[in-house]
Design an enzyme around this catalytic site. Structure first.
Site, mmCIF file in Angstrom:
data_model
loop_
_atom_site.group_PDB
_atom_site.id
_atom_site.type_symbol
_atom_site.label_atom_id
_atom_site.label_comp_id
_atom_site.label_asym_id
_atom_site.label_seq_id
_atom_site.Cartn_x
_atom_site.Cartn_y
_atom_site.Cartn_z
ATOM 1 N N ASP A 1 0.850 -1.205 0.000
ATOM 2 C CA ASP A 1 0.000 0.000 0.000
ATOM 3 C C ASP A 1 0.876 1.242 0.000
ATOM 4 O O ASP A 1 0.971 1.969 0.997
ATOM 5 C CB ASP A 1 -0.920 -0.016 1.236
ATOM 6 N N LYS B 1 0.500 -8.225 -2.074
ATOM 7 C CA LYS B 1 -0.801 -7.747 -2.555
ATOM 8 C C LYS B 1 -0.625 -6.380 -3.217
ATOM 9 O O LYS B 1 -0.054 -5.467 -2.614
ATOM 10 C CB LYS B 1 -1.777 -7.649 -1.380
ATOM 11 N N ASP C 1 -5.525 -7.016 -5.901
ATOM 12 C CA ASP C 1 -6.719 -6.730 -5.101
ATOM 13 C C ASP C 1 -7.393 -5.447 -5.602
ATOM 14 O O ASP C 1 -7.215 -4.382 -5.016
ATOM 15 C CB ASP C 1 -6.284 -6.591 -3.633
ATOM 16 N N LEU C 2 -8.148 -5.588 -6.682
ATOM 17 C CA LEU C 2 -8.778 -4.388 -7.255
ATOM 18 C C LEU C 2 -10.244 -4.254 -6.835
ATOM 19 O O LEU C 2 -10.918 -3.301 -7.202
ATOM 20 C CB LEU C 2 -8.635 -4.395 -8.781
ATOM 21 N N LYS C 3 -10.739 -5.206 -6.085
ATOM 22 C CA LYS C 3 -12.105 -5.138 -5.519
ATOM 23 C C LYS C 3 -13.108 -4.640 -6.551
ATOM 24 O O LYS C 3 -13.772 -3.617 -6.365
ATOM 25 C CB LYS C 3 -12.117 -4.260 -4.270
ATOM 26 N N ASP D 1 -18.976 -3.073 -10.201
ATOM 27 C CA ASP D 1 -19.600 -2.254 -11.244
ATOM 28 C C ASP D 1 -20.697 -3.104 -11.871
ATOM 29 O O ASP D 1 -21.013 -4.190 -11.351
ATOM 30 C CB ASP D 1 -18.535 -1.840 -12.283
ATOM 31 N N PRO E 1 -22.303 -5.876 -14.322
ATOM 32 C CA PRO E 1 -21.665 -7.141 -14.712
ATOM 33 C C PRO E 1 -20.798 -7.050 -15.959
ATOM 34 O O PRO E 1 -19.691 -7.589 -15.981
ATOM 35 C CB PRO E 1 -22.861 -8.082 -14.918
ATOM 36 N N THR F 1 -19.090 -4.625 -17.201
ATOM 37 C CA THR F 1 -17.838 -3.910 -16.943
ATOM 38 C C THR F 1 -16.898 -4.748 -16.083
ATOM 39 O O THR F 1 -15.692 -4.836 -16.346
ATOM 40 C CB THR F 1 -18.144 -2.560 -16.238
ATOM 41 N N THR G 1 -13.394 -4.860 6.560
ATOM 42 C CA THR G 1 -13.093 -4.839 8.007
ATOM 43 C C THR G 1 -13.118 -3.424 8.578
ATOM 44 O O THR G 1 -13.016 -3.234 9.784
ATOM 45 C CB THR G 1 -11.723 -5.485 8.282
ATOM 46 N N ARG H 1 -4.117 -7.038 13.811
ATOM 47 C CA ARG H 1 -3.374 -6.122 14.675
ATOM 48 C C ARG H 1 -2.709 -6.929 15.798
ATOM 49 O O ARG H 1 -3.373 -7.316 16.759
ATOM 50 C CB ARG H 1 -4.310 -5.064 15.277
ATOM 51 N N GLY I 1 -0.517 -5.306 6.972
ATOM 52 C CA GLY I 1 0.108 -4.164 6.321
ATOM 53 C C GLY I 1 0.787 -3.235 7.298
ATOM 54 O O GLY I 1 1.977 -3.382 7.624
ATOM 55 N N ARG I 2 0.024 -2.298 7.850
ATOM 56 C CA ARG I 2 0.630 -1.259 8.694
ATOM 57 C C ARG I 2 1.429 -1.768 9.884
ATOM 58 O O ARG I 2 2.468 -1.175 10.195
ATOM 59 C CB ARG I 2 -0.452 -0.239 9.105
#
Ligand code: C5P
Length: 241
Positions: A13, A35, A63-65, A68, A70, A72, A119, A184, A215-216
């Site tokens: 990220d 990712k 990970d483009l989630k 839109d 169908p 597209t 989340t 976490r 990630g963080r």
């Protein structure tokens, strides 16, 4: 036999090619899957995928989630399927027909993960969005509704929080993949942030997560390698129990 590192997904990220490559080179030994999400992909484009492959044997999670209409989503997914990645994601919110149209047009066999409830969502947000009371009272019910839909449509698995993962695995089977973000560790220095439904690495694995996205807690640590090793230690102790 799956090793601790194989459970760990590190999200790149970051906004630039150089930042991403720096983390790939730094964490390559400790991460099973890198990712690539919206920020990096929109900033840098598909060349980042080859750059990761040239430097690492880790898998790639694009990970483009997708969310839109169908036609597209189907087109975007087909374009993504040319990149040779392991996982990609599609939102459940347009319903089973959309998920099925993607599953049925998957020439390179990418594992399709359905996004259930992010989340970062909490009951308060669901209320604002007009969800029924039973889902506001228990987000797990909403996650399960979407996870069942994803399984029926033929998706490989879902992304869900550590609070729901046990139920997903118990009801939908051990082969239905659960990827769990919102991790976490107890020692994490990440302060209050956008993640709401959080859990520690060892708890997520014990409850059945096949992969955890961290990630963080690693990226923002003073020593990211040490933080990654600590996460691996927790995964190790959870899998050896
Ligand atoms: O550990 P950290 O909060 O930094 O992880 C953030 C990452 O988790 C982001 O890449 C985000 O896209 C991902 N994420 C996800 N699914 C969610 C929530 C977060 O893939 N439901």
């Amino acid at each position: 036999m799956k090793k601790a590192k194989d459970y760990l997904i590190f999200p790149l990220d970051v906004p630039t090619y150089d930042d991403a490559i720096r983390y790939v080179e730094l964490l390559n030994k400790y991460v099973g899957i890198f990712k690539v999400g919206l920020e990096l992909f929109v900033s840098v484009g598909p060349k980042i995928l080859n750059a990761i492959k040239e430097r690492s044997d880790a898998g790639i999670f694009l990970d483009l989630k997708f969310h839109d209409i169908p036609a597209t989503v189907k087109g975007a997914f087909l374009a993504a399927s040319a990149y040779g990645v392991t996982f990609t994601t599609v939102h459940c919110d347009e319903g089973k027909d959309l998920l099925r149209s993607v599953v049925d047009n998957n020439p390179s066999g990418i594992k399709i993960l359905a996004i259930t409830a992010l989340t970062s969502l909490a009951s308060k947000n669901l209320k604002e969005l007009g969800y029924q009371d039973k889902y506001i009272a228990d987000i797990t019910e909403l996650v399960m509704l979407k996870a069942r839909m994803a399984k029926e449509a033929g998706c490989s698995g879902v992304v869900c929080s550590g609070l729901e993962v046990e139920k997903v695995k118990t009801e939908l089977g051990k082969d239905f993949i659960a990827v769990t973000p919102g991790i976490r560790p107890r020692w994490s220095i990440v302060g209050k942030d956008d993640q709401k439904r959080i859990i520690t690495p060892d708890q997520a694995i014990k409850r059945g997560a096949d992969y955890i996205v961290v990630g963080r807690p690693i990226r923002c640590a003073e020593k990211p390698i040490e933080a990654a090793k600590r996460v691996l230690g927790e995964i190790e102790s959870a899998i050896s129990e």
